[in-house]
Design an enzyme around this catalytic site. Structure first.
Site: not given
Ligand code: NAD
Length: 495
Positions: A194, A250, A269, A303, A399
């Site tokens: 997804k 999330t 992650e 991240c 963050e």
């Molecule tokens: P997000 O948590 O808003 O969304 C990530 C994914 O989850 C998207 O596909 C979204 O549609 C889905 N999602 C949202 N709510 C959900 C729910 N309730 N149930 C299931 N799926 C859901 O994150 P984002 O804004 O897309 O990405 C940025 C964040 O990701 C930052 O906090 C960043 O640090 C983190 N990140 C972490 C890593 C790592 O490896 N640690 C790598 C990249 C990004």
């Protein structure tokens, strides 16, 4: 310099009425609701996607389950590795197409899409392909007493968990998607991805390329949609593991949902508020280009990238002056220009979030360099250096996930460690110095998943990656991912 020419294949892909990718082909959704994809450099709509509903998710999970039990289970580990290597070859052949899709969709600089996102995806695929033939259990000698001359032996099997749900964020959609695909496939699992609603295009295209590579239909499925689509996936009884990358809130919600769904395995992650320590002996001239690159790659939307800088007080003024001067040299322009350094933020809602911190910094007169929003189409802002007002400054503890770097002086190393460890996050940190003794004493005390020395934001498939504290659960890469994608079965025998 002018913008690169968009390939005809990319233009055609954008013009398609995208559905999901289920059971080896594009499938239209019965749900007529769609989500528009906006190019963050122009604010123009470039395409749209389906919003996956229960029916779509069920179809995808059924397809992945069938492929897990039939096609993928009957392919030898060697052949799985060959197919993953073939996929890597085809990603290389389609590199420009994938890079352009990624840049148009996410605003990533074209050279970062080409040389980091796509090129590294190939490196990761080939690394994981090698694991397919190396996943094994152990033999043990039980201590049971032999009453009548019988003997005992025991061994373990590492077995794939089954269907994996891979939920991907918007910042490195292709690469993070590939980490999940390759971890699942090499251990014998199948996957339903997804992607983020903002940047789904490169993974939709990758799923087609995987069929070209000979990966059987149903092994990789992609269902597009919002968070609710992700929730439907997690709730499916046939999904045996959730691999999530995204934000902490999330991640926590997903962890709870996975536990409620009969203890579905989960790896998370999540975000970070990564700290850099610049010690008194650091050669700032030498380190600055690397520090800025690691902090501002993809406009700071990484991240692992640093957002908090602790600089020894004897070097603070020098650091601020040199960092400010270097930041002002950044050429901000369209991500389709090959010689530009810095492009737009990836989407409107994230731009508003980062702008909120910029407004806060302006109100409190914290800005040392940058700080301006560009008055043009697209989500552009300058890379910005701000002075921290203290450890509770929101800019210094929340963050931001954008191009705002906050700096604070420190005096002693004890105080430094305490400050670097403050807060809920524990993803990465780095120390910049040639004082080996100090560095070696600091490393064990830092509460993070990765410590870099004289480098930051470099991920390699041979080195485990993941978060401590609220930055996550589980590790990717190296041999650490195997535990997350397999079940350990114990077998005891009497003979
Ligand atoms: P997000 O948590 O808003 O969304 C990530 C994914 O989850 C998207 O596909 C979204 O549609 C889905 N999602 C949202 N709510 C959900 C729910 N309730 N149930 C299931 N799926 C859901 O994150 P984002 O804004 O897309 O990405 C940025 C964040 O990701 C930052 O906090 C960043 O640090 C983190 N990140 C972490 C890593 C790592 O490896 N640690 C790598 C990249 C990004």
């Amino acid at each position: 310099m002018s913008e690169i020419t968009i390939l005809a294949s990319v233009q055609q892909f954008l013009q398609r009425q995208h559905g999901h990718f289920i059971d080896g082909e594009q499938k239209a959704s019965l749900n007529t609701q769609r989500f528009e994809l906006i190019n963050p450099a122009t604010e123009q709509t470039i395409s749209s996607i389906s919003i996956g509903d229960k029916h779509d998710v069920e179809q995808a999970v059924q397809s992945a389950h069938h492929a897990f039990k039939q096609q993928w289970a009957n392919i030898s580990p060697y052949e799985k590795g060959v197919l993953l290597n073939k996929l890597a070859d085809l990603v290389e052949q389609h590199a420009e197409e994938l890079a352009q899709l990624e840049t148009l969709n996410s605003g990533k600089m074209i050279n970062i899409s080409r040389h980091l996102e796509v090129a590294q995806s190939v490196v990761f695929l080939r690394y994981f392909a090698g694991w397919a033939t190396k996943i094994s259990g152990k033999t043990m000698q039980p201590s049971l007493p032999s009453m009548h001359g019988e003997k005992y032996t025991a061994f373990t099997l590492r077995q794939p968990v089954g269907v994996v749900a891979g939920i991907v964020p918007w910042n490195f959609s292709l690469m993070i998607g590939i980490w999940k695909i390759a971890s699942a496939l090499t251990t014998g699992c199948t996957i339903v991805l997804k992607p983020s609603e903002y940047t789904p295009l490169s993974l939709l295209r990758l799923a087609e390329i995987a069929i070209e590579a000979g990966i059987p239909k149903g092994v990789i499925n992609v269902v597009t949609g919002l968070g609710e689509t992700g929730q439907l996936l997690i709730a499916s009884p046939l999904v045996k593991k959730v691999s999530f990358t995204g934000s902490v809130p999330t991640g926590i919600a997903i962890g709870k949902m996975a536990m409620d769904s009969d203890l579905t395995r989960v790896s998370l992650e999540l975000g970070g508020k990564n700290a850099v320590a610049i010690l008194a002996d650091a050669d700032i001239d030498q380190y600055l280009p690397s520090l800025l690159q690691s902090s501002l790659v993809h406009q700071g939307q990484v991240c692992a990238a640093p957002e908090r800088f602790f600089v020894h007080q004897s070097r603070y003024d020098e650091f601020v002056a040199k960092c400010s001067a270097a930041m002002q040299q950044f050429k901000i322009s369209s991500p389709l220009e090959e010689d530009a350094h810095f492009g737009p933020l990836s989407n409107a809602s994230h731009f508003q979030k980062v702008k909120h911190y910029l407004d806060l910094a302006r109100e409190n007169q914290q800005i040392l360099a940058g700080g301006e929003i560009l008055e043009q189409h697209g989500f552009y802002m300058q890379p910005t250096l701000v002075r921290s007002t203290g450890m509770n400054d929101p800019i210094f503890c929340e963050e931001i996930f954008g191009p705002i770097l906050a700096v604070m002086p420190f005096e002693h190393e004890d105080e430094l460690i305490e400050k670097m460890n403050q807060g809920r996050f524990g993803l990465t940190a780095s120390v910049w110095s040639n004082d080996l003794s100090k560095i070696m004493r600091m490393i064990p005390q830092l509460e993070v998943g990765t410590v870099w020395v004289n480098m930051h934001t470099f991920l390699d498939p041979s080195v485990p990656f993941g978060g401590a504290k609220a930055s996550g659960i589980g590790r990717e890469f190296s041999d650490a991912f195997i535990e997350d994608y397999t079940e350990l079965k114990s077998v005891m025998m009497c003979y």
